[in-house]
Write a protein that holds these residues in place. Structure first.
Motif, PDB file in Angstrom:
ATOM      1  N   LEU A  58       0.820  -1.214   0.000  1.00  0.00           N
ATOM      2  CA  LEU A  58       0.000   0.000   0.000  1.00  0.00           C
ATOM      3  C   LEU A  58       0.855   1.267   0.000  1.00  0.00           C
ATOM      4  O   LEU A  58       0.321   2.374  -0.050  1.00  0.00           O
ATOM      5  CB  LEU A  58      -0.931   0.002   1.234  1.00  0.00           C
ATOM      6  CG  LEU A  58      -2.058  -1.040   1.210  1.00  0.00           C
ATOM      7  CD1 LEU A  58      -2.756  -1.106   2.567  1.00  0.00           C
ATOM      8  CD2 LEU A  58      -3.076  -0.706   0.113  1.00  0.00           C
ATOM      9  N   LEU A 107      -7.768  -9.292   4.892  1.00  0.00           N
ATOM     10  CA  LEU A 107      -7.408  -9.060   3.472  1.00  0.00           C
ATOM     11  C   LEU A 107      -6.286 -10.016   3.034  1.00  0.00           C
ATOM     12  O   LEU A 107      -6.333 -10.594   1.944  1.00  0.00           O
ATOM     13  CB  LEU A 107      -6.966  -7.598   3.306  1.00  0.00           C
ATOM     14  CG  LEU A 107      -6.559  -7.139   1.910  1.00  0.00           C
ATOM     15  CD1 LEU A 107      -7.765  -7.111   0.970  1.00  0.00           C
ATOM     16  CD2 LEU A 107      -5.905  -5.757   1.952  1.00  0.00           C
ATOM     17  N   CYS A 123      -5.354 -10.496  -0.745  1.00  0.00           N
ATOM     18  CA  CYS A 123      -3.950 -10.127  -0.955  1.00  0.00           C
ATOM     19  C   CYS A 123      -3.041 -11.147  -0.290  1.00  0.00           C
ATOM     20  O   CYS A 123      -2.300 -10.846   0.640  1.00  0.00           O
ATOM     21  CB  CYS A 123      -3.687  -8.719  -0.397  1.00  0.00           C
ATOM     22  SG  CYS A 123      -2.078  -8.073  -0.894  1.00  0.00           S
ATOM     23  N   GLN A 138      -4.787 -10.994  -5.505  1.00  0.00           N
ATOM     24  CA  GLN A 138      -5.774 -10.902  -6.595  1.00  0.00           C
ATOM     25  C   GLN A 138      -6.264  -9.458  -6.732  1.00  0.00           C
ATOM     26  O   GLN A 138      -7.373  -9.118  -6.320  1.00  0.00           O
ATOM     27  CB  GLN A 138      -6.939 -11.833  -6.292  1.00  0.00           C
ATOM     28  CG  GLN A 138      -6.489 -13.289  -6.167  1.00  0.00           C
ATOM     29  CD  GLN A 138      -7.580 -14.149  -5.589  1.00  0.00           C
ATOM     30  OE1 GLN A 138      -8.581 -14.419  -6.256  1.00  0.00           O
ATOM     31  NE2 GLN A 138      -7.416 -14.561  -4.357  1.00  0.00           N
ATOM     32  N   CYS A 145      -9.709  -6.870  -5.762  1.00  0.00           N
ATOM     33  CA  CYS A 145      -9.467  -6.153  -4.506  1.00  0.00           C
ATOM     34  C   CYS A 145     -10.163  -4.788  -4.478  1.00  0.00           C
ATOM     35  O   CYS A 145     -10.012  -3.993  -5.411  1.00  0.00           O
ATOM     36  CB  CYS A 145      -7.967  -5.988  -4.290  1.00  0.00           C
ATOM     37  SG  CYS A 145      -7.564  -5.212  -2.715  1.00  0.00           S
ATOM     38  N   LEU A 151      -9.332  -2.379  -2.824  1.00  0.00           N
ATOM     39  CA  LEU A 151      -8.352  -1.298  -2.642  1.00  0.00           C
ATOM     40  C   LEU A 151      -7.568  -0.993  -3.923  1.00  0.00           C
ATOM     41  O   LEU A 151      -6.660  -0.170  -3.907  1.00  0.00           O
ATOM     42  CB  LEU A 151      -7.356  -1.680  -1.533  1.00  0.00           C
ATOM     43  CG  LEU A 151      -7.899  -1.842  -0.117  1.00  0.00           C
ATOM     44  CD1 LEU A 151      -6.775  -2.248   0.839  1.00  0.00           C
ATOM     45  CD2 LEU A 151      -8.561  -0.566   0.374  1.00  0.00           C
ATOM     46  N   LYS A 152      -7.927  -1.658  -5.015  1.00  0.00           N
ATOM     47  CA  LYS A 152      -7.051  -1.610  -6.190  1.00  0.00           C
ATOM     48  C   LYS A 152      -6.815  -0.192  -6.716  1.00  0.00           C
ATOM     49  O   LYS A 152      -5.727   0.112  -7.201  1.00  0.00           O
ATOM     50  CB  LYS A 152      -7.556  -2.527  -7.298  1.00  0.00           C
ATOM     51  CG  LYS A 152      -8.875  -2.155  -7.898  1.00  0.00           C
ATOM     52  CD  LYS A 152      -9.281  -3.226  -8.905  1.00  0.00           C
ATOM     53  CE  LYS A 152     -10.712  -2.978  -9.340  1.00  0.00           C
ATOM     54  NZ  LYS A 152     -11.305  -4.136  -9.964  1.00  0.00           N
ATOM     55  N   SER A 163       0.550  -0.812  -5.797  1.00  0.00           N
ATOM     56  CA  SER A 163       1.077  -2.081  -6.312  1.00  0.00           C
ATOM     57  C   SER A 163       0.088  -2.791  -7.234  1.00  0.00           C
ATOM     58  O   SER A 163       0.390  -3.866  -7.743  1.00  0.00           O
ATOM     59  CB  SER A 163       1.399  -3.019  -5.143  1.00  0.00           C
ATOM     60  OG  SER A 163       2.191  -2.370  -4.195  1.00  0.00           O
TER      61      SER A 163
HETATM   62  S1  SF4 Z   1      -4.625  -4.064  -4.832  1.00  0.00           S
HETATM   63 FE1  SF4 Z   1      -2.921  -3.909  -3.364  1.00  0.00          FE
HETATM   64  S2  SF4 Z   1      -3.813  -4.626  -1.442  1.00  0.00           S
HETATM   65 FE2  SF4 Z   1      -5.206  -5.289  -3.083  1.00  0.00          FE
HETATM   66  S3  SF4 Z   1      -4.518  -7.378  -3.650  1.00  0.00           S
HETATM   67 FE3  SF4 Z   1      -3.443  -5.954  -4.975  1.00  0.00          FE
HETATM   68  S4  SF4 Z   1      -1.487  -5.561  -3.944  1.00  0.00           S
HETATM   69 FE4  SF4 Z   1      -2.887  -6.410  -2.423  1.00  0.00          FE
END
Ligand code: SF4
Length: 216
Positions: free
Chosen positions: A156, A190, A195, A201, A205, A207-208, A213
Motif C-alpha cells: 500500500l 485481506l 492479498c 488478486q 481487490c 483497494l485496487k 502495487s
Molecule cells: S490491490 Fe494492493 S492490497 Fe489489493 S490485492 Fe493488490 S497488492 Fe494487495
C-alpha cells in the motif's frame, strides 16, 4: 511513505481506512479463542509461526487441562511439549509458557500486566504479542505488526521498512489512531483472502484504485 504526509497522502490513507471499514466492519474481533487475558497471552505465544486455526484446536483441550496460570506455572515441561506438539517450536514455546506463567503468578499477582515494558519482560513475549494484549485486553491504541501487516503495508506504500518495530512506528505516524487496532484485523482478513502472499488478486481487490502495487 514520507515522514510528513501531504494533504493528498492523508486523504488517500483515509480513503483506504474507509474502504476497509466498509468491507470488513468496525468490530474488534480476535481470531484466537480465549476467555481471559492470560488465555489470550498463552494463545498468542503459541501462535508464533502457526495458524490461529491450529492454535484454537490445541487450546480447546489445553485450557481444560491447565485451567489457570498456576496450573501452567506448575506444568511439567515435557508433558506440556507433548500437549502442544502439533504447533511449531513446541519445545521453546513450552519452556516460555511455563516461565511466563511462573512470573505472572509470583510477580504480577496472577494478572496480565498492561504496559508494554512489563509485557515484553515476560518469557516468550515480544512487541507483537504485547500489542495483541494491549489492544484486545486493555483497548489501548497500538498496531500489531504481523506478516500480513508487514507485507500489505509495503504494497500500500505505507512503509519501505523490514523491521516490525520500525514499521509499527511508521504506521503510528500515518494511520489515524482510531484505526490502529482495526488496521491489523482488517489487514489480516485481506491477507488471508485477497492479498495473499502467493497470489494477490488485485483485480478482485476493493483497494485496487488506491494501491500503488495494483497496476490500476
Ligand atoms: S490491490 Fe494492493 S492490497 Fe489489493 S490485492 Fe493488490 S497488492 Fe494487495
Amino acid at each position: 511513505m514520507a515522514k510528513r504526509m501531504t494533504k493528498k497522502e492523508k486523504e488517500r490513507v483515509n480513503r483506504i481506512m474507509k474502504l476497509l471499514d466498509n468491507e470488513y466492519g468496525t468490530d474488534n474481533i480476535c481470531y484466537l479463542e480465549h476467555n481471559s487475558a492470560w488465555q489470550l497471552l498463552i494463545a498468542t505465544i503459541l501462535s508464533a509461526q502457526c495458524t490461529d486455526a491450529r492454535v484454537n484446536i490445541v487450546t480447546k483441550d489445553l485450557f481444560v487441562k491447565y485451567p489457570s496460570l498456576e496450573a501452567f506455572a506448575a506444568a511439567d515441561q515435557k508433558e506440556l511439549e507433548e500437549d502442544i506438539r502439533s504447533i511449531g517450536f513446541y519445545r521453546n514455546k513450552s519452556k516460555n509458557i511455563i516461565a511466563c506463567a511462573k512470573r505472572l503468578v509470583t510477580e504480577f499477582n496472577s494478572e496480565v500486566p498492561e504496559t508494554i515494558e512489563d509485557l515484553v519482560s515476560l518469557a516468550g513475549v515480544g512487541r507483537k504479542t504485547a500489542n495483541v494484549i494491549r489492544g484486545n485486553v486493555f483497548n489501548q491504541p497500538c498496531i500489531v505488526v504481523d506478516t500480513h501487516v508487514k507485507r500489505i503495508s509495503k504494497k500500500l506504500g505505507f512503509t519501505k521498512e523490514d523491521d516490525p518495530e520500525k514499521i509499527e512506528y511508521e504506521l503510528m505516524k500515518i494511520l489515524p489512531q482510531d484505526h490502529w487496532i482495526l488496521y491489523n484485523l482488517h489487514i489480516i482478513t485481506l491477507g488471508r483472502s485477497i492479498c495473499t502472499a502467493r497470489n494477490p488478486q488485485c483485480e478482485k481487490c476493493f483497494l485496487k484504485y488506491e494501491c500503488p502495487s495494483s497496476g490500476y
